[in-house]
Design a protein around this motif. Structure first.
Motif, short mmCIF file in Angstrom:
data_model
loop_
_atom_site.label_atom_id
_atom_site.label_comp_id
_atom_site.label_asym_id
_atom_site.label_seq_id
_atom_site.Cartn_x
_atom_site.Cartn_y
_atom_site.Cartn_z
N VAL A 14 0.84 -1.20 0.00
CA VAL A 14 0.00 0.00 0.00
C VAL A 14 0.88 1.25 0.00
O VAL A 14 0.66 2.20 -0.75
CB VAL A 14 -0.92 0.00 1.24
N ARG A 15 1.91 1.19 0.83
CA ARG A 15 2.81 2.34 0.98
C ARG A 15 3.52 2.64 -0.35
O ARG A 15 3.69 3.81 -0.72
CB ARG A 15 3.84 2.00 2.05
N GLU A 16 3.88 1.55 -1.05
CA GLU A 16 4.54 1.66 -2.35
C GLU A 16 3.68 2.45 -3.33
O GLU A 16 4.18 3.18 -4.18
CB GLU A 16 4.69 0.24 -2.89
N ASN A 17 2.35 2.31 -3.17
CA ASN A 17 1.43 2.93 -4.13
C ASN A 17 0.90 4.28 -3.71
O ASN A 17 -0.05 4.78 -4.30
CB ASN A 17 0.26 1.98 -4.42
N TYR A 18 1.48 4.85 -2.70
CA TYR A 18 1.06 6.19 -2.27
C TYR A 18 1.33 7.21 -3.35
O TYR A 18 2.36 7.18 -4.01
CB TYR A 18 1.80 6.62 -1.01
N SER A 19 0.41 8.18 -3.50
CA SER A 19 0.69 9.31 -4.36
C SER A 19 1.68 10.19 -3.59
O SER A 19 1.79 10.06 -2.37
CB SER A 19 -0.60 10.11 -4.60
N PRO A 20 2.38 11.10 -4.31
CA PRO A 20 3.31 11.98 -3.59
C PRO A 20 2.61 12.75 -2.47
O PRO A 20 3.18 12.96 -1.40
CB PRO A 20 3.78 12.97 -4.68
N GLU A 21 1.35 13.10 -2.69
CA GLU A 21 0.57 13.81 -1.68
C GLU A 21 0.40 12.99 -0.41
O GLU A 21 0.61 13.45 0.70
CB GLU A 21 -0.83 14.14 -2.23
N GLU A 22 -0.01 11.73 -0.60
CA GLU A 22 -0.25 10.87 0.57
C GLU A 22 1.04 10.59 1.30
O GLU A 22 1.08 10.55 2.53
CB GLU A 22 -0.86 9.54 0.11
N SER A 23 2.09 10.41 0.52
CA SER A 23 3.39 10.15 1.10
C SER A 23 3.80 11.32 1.99
O SER A 23 4.23 11.14 3.13
CB SER A 23 4.41 9.97 -0.03
N ARG A 24 3.63 12.51 1.45
CA ARG A 24 3.97 13.72 2.20
C ARG A 24 3.12 13.87 3.43
O ARG A 24 3.59 14.24 4.49
CB ARG A 24 3.76 14.93 1.29
#
Lengths: 120, 413
Positions: A14-24
């Motif tokens: 799931v973490r791998e598929n985060y958008s840059p927004e979600e990651s941030r």
């Protein structure tokens, strides 16, 4: 105060598929949590891990990313100091990723030498 | 009604604690509900009939009756009747600012098994007597988040009977002494919440600063304090002295060098200095360092006269005692102003390598400021732009935009 290691466990796929927004967003939330732990004097160290890595055993090496417990692989750690296991656990409960249901936190006491039992 | 709000503010926690002692079998949440219902019931009655001569006693009696009714409704109550104490004394009328019972509650909330944040929340609920909505607002959490936290804390309170067996103030000894560092920390954290500029100039936040000062003073009045408490008190006084100057006439955030020092409260600074001198005799704590740094800021006439060398020394020692990246940030800033620009940038650039900190708006805003002072306008603009994207707090955004506006014409040249 004793030291405890908090292992953040989440689904790395799931973490791998985060958008840059979600990651941030998740990084910011964890940053705020670390800041509050610093303010209260509990923070010692922390780092996030990348999703890649290898898994090494006596007769094998696995190098294809999240391994045995894919859904609860370690994504980061926080080293804290706390009064006791209960307090460390209570601190872990305020992890923002945990509160969102994204992660679970493993709270492990650091093996320390009992100074009262040291000779010399 | 004003009187009801004030009564809630001074008595909620005490009423709950008294009823819990009297009715140990009743759920804490139920007791809280009944006390709140009693306050709600008071409004129309007191409006109609006037305020009773013993208002706290009135609320207590009504709450107690409500609890009794709850018990009667439960099947097992007949059995419990013999064991409940129906004659618990009323909570009393006029009481001094911070009495024995509130201090007991404060120490009870300082339970070492609870995370500092939880300790703060239950202190705000049962000692400062804030409502959940206010606590959520002040801590930047959702009401749901606070409720969940209280549910877990209530379980602990229930299991450990924290509020039942509050450490007895006067037969104190070991328990209280052991909890004092925790109490000091709670007071420190409550003050910081009030002092943070994150939500702008909101009254409730300044009230938190006052509450923290009151709790600290109560420790002194009851001779429950130690050297750390004194250093903490000095620190809070130095900061409280400067509360009014942090914001400009339009409510905009002001940097230290822009603040109007004539708005600083001289009397508080003098008091704080006295307290700090007394605290100097005690073993040094992180509060000692923070208070000394505040003293160095507060006792000079203008920003230019600040003794940055001493301040950076103090930060360095503070770091040795309590290493954390946020103190390092302040250390780096002090180093820059002290003239050690190279080391300052080294530390800051190292901090940027930390995943969590690279997202920290204050780090990037500080880099923006220092690059600006160093004449690196392009870098300054970039860092400020980065910082702008990392905060959602309006006063901070406005401040950064103001800085960017100052820098842009300098780059054009």
């Amino acid at each position: 105060m004793e030291k405890f290691l908090l292992l953040i466990r989440e689904d790395l796929k799931v973490r791998e598929n985060y958008s840059p927004e979600e990651s941030r967003r998740t990084l910011l939330a964890m940053g705020a949590w670390i800041e509050s732990m610093s303010e209260s004097g509990n923070f010692v160290n922390a780092d996030a891990l990348l999703n890649s890595g290898s898994y090494v055993g006596k007769d094998y090496i696995l190098s294809d990313g999240p391994f045995i417990e894919a859904k609860e692989s370690i994504s980061g750690f926080i080293l804290i100091q706390a009064e006791n296991q209960e307090q460390a656990t209570s601190i872990a409960q305020s992890c923002p990723l945990l509160m969102e249901g994204i992660a679970v936190v493993e709270v492990r006491p650091i093996w320390f030498v009992d100074q009262t039992k040291l000779k010399g | 009604m004003q009187e009801i709000n004030l009564l809630y503010k001074s008595h909620f926690g005490k009423l709950v604690a008294t009823l819990l002692k009297a009715f140990p079998s009743v759920n804490l949440e139920t007791i809280e509900d009944q006390v709140q219902d009693a306050f709600a019931a008071a409004l129309p009655v007191w409006k109609r009939d006037g305020i009773p001569s013993n208002p706290a006693g009135w609320i207590f009696t009504v709450s107690r009756n409500k609890v009794l009714n709850t018990i009667k409704e439960e099947k097992r109550t007949r059995f419990l009747y013999e064991y409940e104490d129906f004659h618990a004394p009323a909570a009393g009328t006029r009481e001094p600012a911070f009495d024995d019972q509130q201090l007991q509650l404060l120490f009870a909330c300082a339970h070492p098994d609870l995370a500092p944040k939880v300790q703060v929340v239950i202190t705000l609920k049962y000692v400062v007597n804030l409502k959940v909505e206010a606590i959520a607002k002040v801590l930047g959490m959702t009401i749901d988040g606070i409720d969940k936290l209280l549910v877990r804390a209530r379980q602990k309170i229930r299991d450990e009977k924290i509020l039942f067996r509050e450490p007895d103030l006067h037969n104190a000894g070991a328990t209280l002494k052991a909890r004092l560092p925790i109490v000091n920390k709670i007071i420190y954290l409550v003050f910081n919440e009030g002092y943070k500029t994150s939500w702008g100039k909101e009254i409730i936040r300044e009230e938190l600063c006052e509450e923290a000062l009151l709790m600290c003073k109560a420790l002194f009045d009851h001779k429950m304090h130690n050297g750390e408490t004194a250093a903490l008190y000095a620190l809070m006084l130095f900061n409280a002295a400067r509360l009014k100057a942090r914001f400009g006439p339009a409510g905009e955030l002001l940097e230290l060098e822009e603040q109007d020092r004539s708005l600083w409260n001289r009397n508080l600074i003098i008091l704080a200095s006295d307290v700090l001198i007394q605290a100097a005799e005690a073993p040094v704590s992180t509060y000692h360092f923070e208070a000394s740094i505040a003293w160095l800021h507060c006792t000079v006439r203008d920003f230019q006269s600040t003794d940055w060398k001493s301040i950076s020394n103090l930060y360095r020692q503070l770091l040795q005692m309590n290493a954390n990246p946020f103190v390092e940030l302040n250390y780096a800033i002090a180093l820059y102003y002290a003239g050690d620009k190279q080391q300052s940038f080294e530390i800051l650039n190292n901090l940027r390598l930390h995943t969590f900190l690279s997202q920290y708006y204050l780090l990037n805003a500080s880099l923006g400021k220092l690059h600006f002072l160093a004449g690196n306008y392009l870098a300054a603009k970039d860092f400020y732009r980065l910082a702008l994207s990392q905060t959602s707090c309006q006063p901070e955004k406005d401040f950064i935009e103001k800085m960017i506006t100052r820098i842009l014409p300098l780059i054009a040249n």
